[in-house]
Design a protein around this motif. Structure first.
Motif, PDB file in Angstrom:
ATOM      1  N   LEU A 110       0.826  -1.206   0.000  1.00 59.60           N
ATOM      2  CA  LEU A 110       0.000   0.000   0.000  1.00 59.60           C
ATOM      3  C   LEU A 110       0.865   1.264   0.000  1.00 59.60           C
ATOM      4  O   LEU A 110       0.559   2.243  -0.684  1.00 59.60           O
ATOM      5  N   LYS A 111       1.945   1.222   0.769  1.00 59.97           N
ATOM      6  CA  LYS A 111       2.851   2.375   0.826  1.00 59.97           C
ATOM      7  C   LYS A 111       3.515   2.601  -0.530  1.00 59.97           C
ATOM      8  O   LYS A 111       3.603   3.739  -1.013  1.00 59.97           O
ATOM      9  N   GLN A 112       3.966   1.500  -1.141  1.00 57.82           N
ATOM     10  CA  GLN A 112       4.608   1.601  -2.457  1.00 57.82           C
ATOM     11  C   GLN A 112       3.650   2.147  -3.511  1.00 57.82           C
ATOM     12  O   GLN A 112       4.067   2.836  -4.451  1.00 57.82           O
ATOM     13  N   ASP A 113       2.370   1.849  -3.336  1.00 56.28           N
ATOM     14  CA  ASP A 113       1.361   2.334  -4.284  1.00 56.28           C
ATOM     15  C   ASP A 113       0.945   3.771  -4.006  1.00 56.28           C
ATOM     16  O   ASP A 113       0.103   4.329  -4.730  1.00 56.28           O
ATOM     17  N   GLN A 162      -8.757  -5.573  -2.334  1.00 59.19           N
ATOM     18  CA  GLN A 162      -8.884  -5.692  -3.789  1.00 59.19           C
ATOM     19  C   GLN A 162     -10.298  -5.359  -4.250  1.00 59.19           C
ATOM     20  O   GLN A 162     -10.496  -4.708  -5.278  1.00 59.19           O
ATOM     21  N   GLU A 163     -11.278  -5.753  -3.441  1.00 62.06           N
ATOM     22  CA  GLU A 163     -12.676  -5.490  -3.793  1.00 62.06           C
ATOM     23  C   GLU A 163     -12.986  -4.008  -3.845  1.00 62.06           C
ATOM     24  O   GLU A 163     -13.866  -3.582  -4.601  1.00 62.06           O
ATOM     25  N   ILE A 164     -12.282  -3.201  -3.047  1.00 64.56           N
ATOM     26  CA  ILE A 164     -12.519  -1.759  -3.069  1.00 64.56           C
ATOM     27  C   ILE A 164     -11.400  -1.017  -3.804  1.00 64.56           C
ATOM     28  O   ILE A 164     -11.188   0.181  -3.622  1.00 64.56           O
ATOM     29  N   ASN A 165     -10.685  -1.763  -4.634  1.00 56.71           N
ATOM     30  CA  ASN A 165      -9.702  -1.199  -5.563  1.00 56.71           C
ATOM     31  C   ASN A 165      -8.564  -0.446  -4.897  1.00 56.71           C
ATOM     32  O   ASN A 165      -8.068   0.564  -5.393  1.00 56.71           O
ATOM     33  N   LEU A 166      -8.139  -0.974  -3.754  1.00 59.67           N
ATOM     34  CA  LEU A 166      -6.982  -0.377  -3.078  1.00 59.67           C
ATOM     35  C   LEU A 166      -5.729  -1.240  -3.255  1.00 59.67           C
ATOM     36  O   LEU A 166      -4.631  -0.814  -2.914  1.00 59.67           O
ATOM     37  N   LEU A 167      -5.892  -2.456  -3.753  1.00 67.36           N
ATOM     38  CA  LEU A 167      -4.769  -3.332  -4.080  1.00 67.36           C
ATOM     39  C   LEU A 167      -4.940  -3.844  -5.498  1.00 67.36           C
ATOM     40  O   LEU A 167      -6.053  -4.041  -5.968  1.00 67.36           O
TER      41      LEU A 167
END
Length: 204
Positions: A101-104, A199-204
């Motif tokens: 998450l940090k890298q993104d 992933q379902e909420i498009n954060l990964l």
């Protein structure tokens, strides 16, 4: 597809770190899980520990509870003296997700019930805390989850609305309060489940 979520808020104990009083007390109750459970329930460990999380000094908390349960004084003192044994270590799968998450480029925040006396010890020990943009620790602000005031305090610090934040927490009362305040929530049960829900909420 972009997510409406702008900030990700992590609880620490039970989500990123394997903290549990059972980890410490199992050596005092070898092969006696029910006896350990009975002890923790009898002294109402959760409510007692929450007062340290809210800022009460450990010495004061130990003295008060030991006076109430003198037959358990040595066990109550053991929690203060050997507190580090309540943490086995990081929950590696969740820490991996945190790094991703940090890298993104996602803003990451912490909101945790933790004693101001013991939190510096984990802060120093585990470098993944460096990934957070900011955090609110209950012992520092004298408020504990699920009190709505601590959620609102975090929002005032990070300058996001509740609807722009997702809270990841292993405690249902904390999740329920966050929902009432308008947060998106993920009730943490495992790193695998967390990954799927992010992933379902498009954060990964």
């Amino acid at each position: 597809m972009n997510s409406p979520i702008k900030a990700i808020i992590f609880d620490f104990g039970g989500v990123l770190l394997d903290w549990n009083p059972h980890n410490l007390y199992q050596s005092y109750f070898p092969n006696q899980p029910q006896a350990m459970e009975d002890f923790l329930n009898e002294i109402n460990f959760a409510a007692w520990n929450a007062q340290q999380d809210k800022g009460r000094p450990f010495a004061e908390g130990v003295a008060e509870l030991s006076a109430q349960f003198p037959q358990y004084a040595h066990l109550i003192q053991a929690y203060r003296e050997h507190w580090d044994n309540s943490i086995i270590g990081p929950i590696s799968g969740t820490v991996d997700i945190l790094h991703t998450l940090k890298q993104d480029g996602h803003p990451l925040y912490g909101l945790s019930n933790w004693s101001t006396e013991t939190f510096p010890r984990v802060l120093q020990k585990y470098d993944f805390f460096d990934l957070f943009d900011d955090m609110v620790i209950s012992g520092d602000v004298k408020l504990v989850k699920p009190d709505p005031a601590i959620f609102n305090l975090l929002l005032s610090k990070i300058d996001y609305s509740a609807s722009e934040c997702v809270l990841i927490d292993d405690s249902l009362p904390n999740i329920d309060t966050a929902k009432e305040l308008g947060f998106a929530t993920i009730h943490f049960t495992s790193a695998e489940q967390l990954q799927l829900e992010l992933q379902e909420i498009n954060l990964l």
